[in-house]
Design an enzyme around this catalytic site. Sequence first.
Site, PDB file in Angstrom:
ATOM      1  N   ASP A 164      -2.124   6.129  -4.829  1.00 22.83           N
ATOM      2  CA  ASP A 164      -2.575   5.023  -3.906  1.00 22.83           C
ATOM      3  C   ASP A 164      -2.843   3.440  -4.586  1.00 22.83           C
ATOM      4  OD1 ASP A 164      -3.871   3.334  -1.926  1.00 22.83           O
ATOM      5  OD2 ASP A 164      -5.544   4.652  -1.564  1.00 22.83           O
ATOM      6  N   ASP A 212       0.916  -1.249  -0.081  1.00 21.27           N
ATOM      7  CA  ASP A 212       0.010   0.053   0.007  1.00 21.27           C
ATOM      8  C   ASP A 212       0.762   1.265  -0.092  1.00 21.27           C
ATOM      9  OD1 ASP A 212      -1.616   2.051   0.602  1.00 21.27           O
ATOM     10  OD2 ASP A 212      -2.846   1.042   2.150  1.00 21.27           O
TER      11      ASP A 212
END
Length: 396
Positions: free
Chosen positions: A282, A89
Amino acid sequence: MYFASCCLLAILIALSSAEPLRIPLHRMRSPLKHLLANAHKPEYKSIINHLESLKGSKNTIPLFKFLDYEFYGNVLIGHPGQTFKVVFDTSWADLWIPSILCSSMNIACAFRNKYDASKSSTYIPVGKKYVRDLGEFNLTGKISCDLVHVGQVNITNQTFGEVDSIPWRDFLFSKADGIFGLSFDTLATDGLTPFMYNLIKQNLIEKQIFSLYMNRDLVTQKGGALLLGDIDEKHYTGNLTYVRVDPRTGFWEIPVDNITVNKQGSKPAQTFCKGGCMSIIDSSTNEIRGPPDEVDIINGLIGARRFLFGRSTVDCGTVQTLPHVVIQIGGLPYKLKGPDFVQKMNYGPVTVCLSSFTRYETEGPAKWTFGGAFLAKYYTVFDMEQFRVGFAPARL
Ligand SMILES: *[C@@H]1O[C@H](CO)[C@@H](O)[C@H](O)[C@H]1NC(C)=O
Ligand SMILES: *[C@@H]1O[C@H](CO)[C@@H](O)[C@H](O)[C@H]1NC(C)=O
Ligand SMILES: *[C@@H]1O[C@H](CO)[C@@H](O)[C@H](O)[C@H]1NC(C)=O
Ligand SMILES: *[C@@H]1O[C@H](CO)[C@@H](O)[C@H](O)[C@H]1NC(C)=O
Ligand SMILES: *[C@@H]1O[C@H](CO)[C@@H](O)[C@H](O)[C@H]1NC(C)=O
């Protein structure tokens, strides 16, 4: 004792040569897909209603974020290595995995691989609590230190959150066990060092970069690859174009010139992020999030209607002919077409086509986030030494 053993291992490992580390990414059924597929079942109704009631409140963003995890890679922790499926992430710095101490009565822990420190000869207790406040819920446990095997190397002295309470239901994290953050350490919980920093410190990679290739071919389980320490030229065409990031924010946050949607017919294009805005890259979600008012207009322009969980759907028959969305970054256009920003999902017996554009309520300077819908189209290089992000059209 703790420092001594960590140090000795670090020296031994540093003697090996630095090669780029390739971590294959696999596609999994995201918690969102799981929920949609089961939405007609009575036991899911209350969960869906609960999520629906939370929609729009600022502190539920992490919760909704977890709904869309689709890619994971495998890592080993400890010696002998215990296997975990983790989400890499770029908008999060911590590493966390479920602990054997998390009771199987806690449904969220029941179906997950759990770390058992007592079975690892390289485990080093740290003696600190791990608490990550996520608004709607907290991840809690303790901070542990052990060997972490990613790609083909072992990182020593890697601290991580050994989580013993995931106060949410099983589906939320779906098949992934935990998360490995790739953002800057300013976002890390006190006492944790993001693993990229240890890879660099322990000389396990040559260049202080990582690059991400996401496979757009939805029919394969292959999700792409995360390459640590290098760039893979076979996964893009043309040249990489770089934009600066400010690491003080902790995020991979880039300046965007503007975003336009070319309305069909003779109507002029509509502009969003007028005069410039900031956006966070992201990798953990497929979504492109933006200011609620602007996203509502974009969804209107592509004919999307409100659906569950803050998502909107378009008529699947229109996907090929939807207006293009053009994101201008550093003076260059990054074009997204219908198939790029629409996700097909099964909803009970029917298929729904979800718009990737979702509302983002934030008080932070970055009003947008670009996830998989953008990253699958553009190969992305994250440069931790020169604080910049590079993009080039991805090649399948
Ligand atoms: C191990 O990690 C801890 C916490 O990040 C740090 O304080 C310590 O200096 C590290 N030890 C070595 C030998 O790298
Ligand atoms: C890395 O760690 C794994 C898991 O503990 C172990 O099997 C392997 O031998 C280690 N490799 C090296 C090069 O130390
Ligand atoms: C999460 O932990 C913080 C303390 O770190 C606490 O103030 C907060 O109330 C907790 N939130 C929930 C939902 O338990
Ligand atoms: C990439 O950059 C090189 C050197 O600057 C240039 O010669 C080439 O034309 C560029 N290629 C593309 C596709 O822009
Ligand atoms: C969008 O940004 C580009 C620079 O990348 C600029 O040339 C263009 O005029 C802008 N468009 C609008 C509508 O503001």
